[in-house]
Design a protein around this motif. Structure first.
Motif, PDB file in Angstrom:
ATOM      1  N   GLN A  78       0.843  -1.192   0.000  1.00 53.87           N
ATOM      2  CA  GLN A  78       0.000   0.000   0.000  1.00 53.87           C
ATOM      3  C   GLN A  78       0.881   1.246   0.000  1.00 53.87           C
ATOM      4  OE1 GLN A  78      -2.417  -0.972   3.525  1.00 53.87           O
ATOM      5  NE2 GLN A  78      -4.192  -0.741   2.195  1.00 53.87           N
ATOM      6  N   VAL A  79       0.298   2.394  -0.286  1.00 55.72           N
ATOM      7  CA  VAL A  79       1.050   3.650  -0.390  1.00 55.72           C
ATOM      8  C   VAL A  79       1.324   4.200   1.012  1.00 55.72           C
ATOM      9  CG1 VAL A  79       1.073   5.979  -1.346  1.00 55.72           C
ATOM     10  CG2 VAL A  79      -0.006   4.124  -2.618  1.00 55.72           C
TER      11      VAL A  79
ATOM     12  N   ILE B 176      -2.069   5.729   2.434  1.00 56.88           N
ATOM     13  CA  ILE B 176      -3.070   6.332   1.553  1.00 56.88           C
ATOM     14  C   ILE B 176      -3.779   5.214   0.803  1.00 56.88           C
ATOM     15  CG2 ILE B 176      -3.472   7.886  -0.399  1.00 56.88           C
ATOM     16  CD1 ILE B 176      -0.964   9.420   0.499  1.00 56.88           C
TER      17      ILE B 176
ATOM     18  N   GLN C 286      -6.887   5.830  -0.907  1.00 55.31           N
ATOM     19  CA  GLN C 286      -7.601   6.381  -2.060  1.00 55.31           C
ATOM     20  C   GLN C 286      -7.231   7.842  -2.246  1.00 55.31           C
ATOM     21  OE1 GLN C 286     -11.877   6.787  -1.777  1.00 55.31           O
ATOM     22  NE2 GLN C 286     -11.794   6.716   0.447  1.00 55.31           N
ATOM     23  N   LEU C 287      -7.430   8.311  -3.476  1.00 60.98           N
ATOM     24  CA  LEU C 287      -7.137   9.697  -3.821  1.00 60.98           C
ATOM     25  C   LEU C 287      -8.252  10.176  -4.733  1.00 60.98           C
ATOM     26  CD1 LEU C 287      -5.065  12.025  -3.646  1.00 60.98           C
ATOM     27  CD2 LEU C 287      -3.998  11.095  -5.679  1.00 60.98           C
TER      28      LEU C 287
ATOM     29  N   THR D 282      -6.214   3.435  -4.284  1.00 60.86           N
ATOM     30  CA  THR D 282      -4.775   3.439  -4.552  1.00 60.86           C
ATOM     31  C   THR D 282      -4.134   2.275  -3.785  1.00 60.86           C
ATOM     32  OG1 THR D 282      -4.433   5.032  -2.761  1.00 60.86           O
ATOM     33  CG2 THR D 282      -4.640   5.915  -4.994  1.00 60.86           C
TER      34      THR D 282
ATOM     35  N   PHE E  29      -1.522   5.027  -7.289  1.00 57.94           N
ATOM     36  CA  PHE E  29      -1.422   6.355  -6.700  1.00 57.94           C
ATOM     37  C   PHE E  29      -0.878   7.353  -7.721  1.00 57.94           C
ATOM     38  CE2 PHE E  29       0.978   9.581  -4.298  1.00 57.94           C
ATOM     39  CZ  PHE E  29      -0.042  10.107  -3.516  1.00 57.94           C
TER      40      PHE E  29
END
Length: 79
Positions: A38-39, A59, A61-62, A67, A73
């Motif tokens: 994951q980010v 993070i 989602q954006l 993401t 991302f």
């Protein structure tokens, strides 16, 4: 079970307005109960800091777009 710890370690970083994000490492994912890759916010920099996203955040989602990894991302940032 991780057979190759080097393969599970982040090797790609993305700079975002003075900050940096990378894929969540095995060690951090294990400690946080998160999914590997994951980010992960290593340093928020200007943009993420202004959005009140702290260091060590994950993070997911954006702008409503999931993401799950660094590539998603980066793609979400471009749109």
């Amino acid at each position: 079970l991780v057979a190759d710890l080097h393969a599970a370690s982040p090797s790609t970083f993305l700079e975002v307005a003075g900050g940096s994000v990378h894929a969540l490492s095995y060690q951090v994912a294990r400690n946080n109960g998160s999914a590997l890759g994951q980010v992960f916010v290593a340093e928020p920099g200007y943009t993420l800091g202004r959005a009140h996203i702290p260091k060590q955040a994950v993070i997911t989602q954006l702008a409503g777009k999931p993401t799950p990894n660094l590539e998603a991302f980066a793609s979400a940032l471009r749109t």
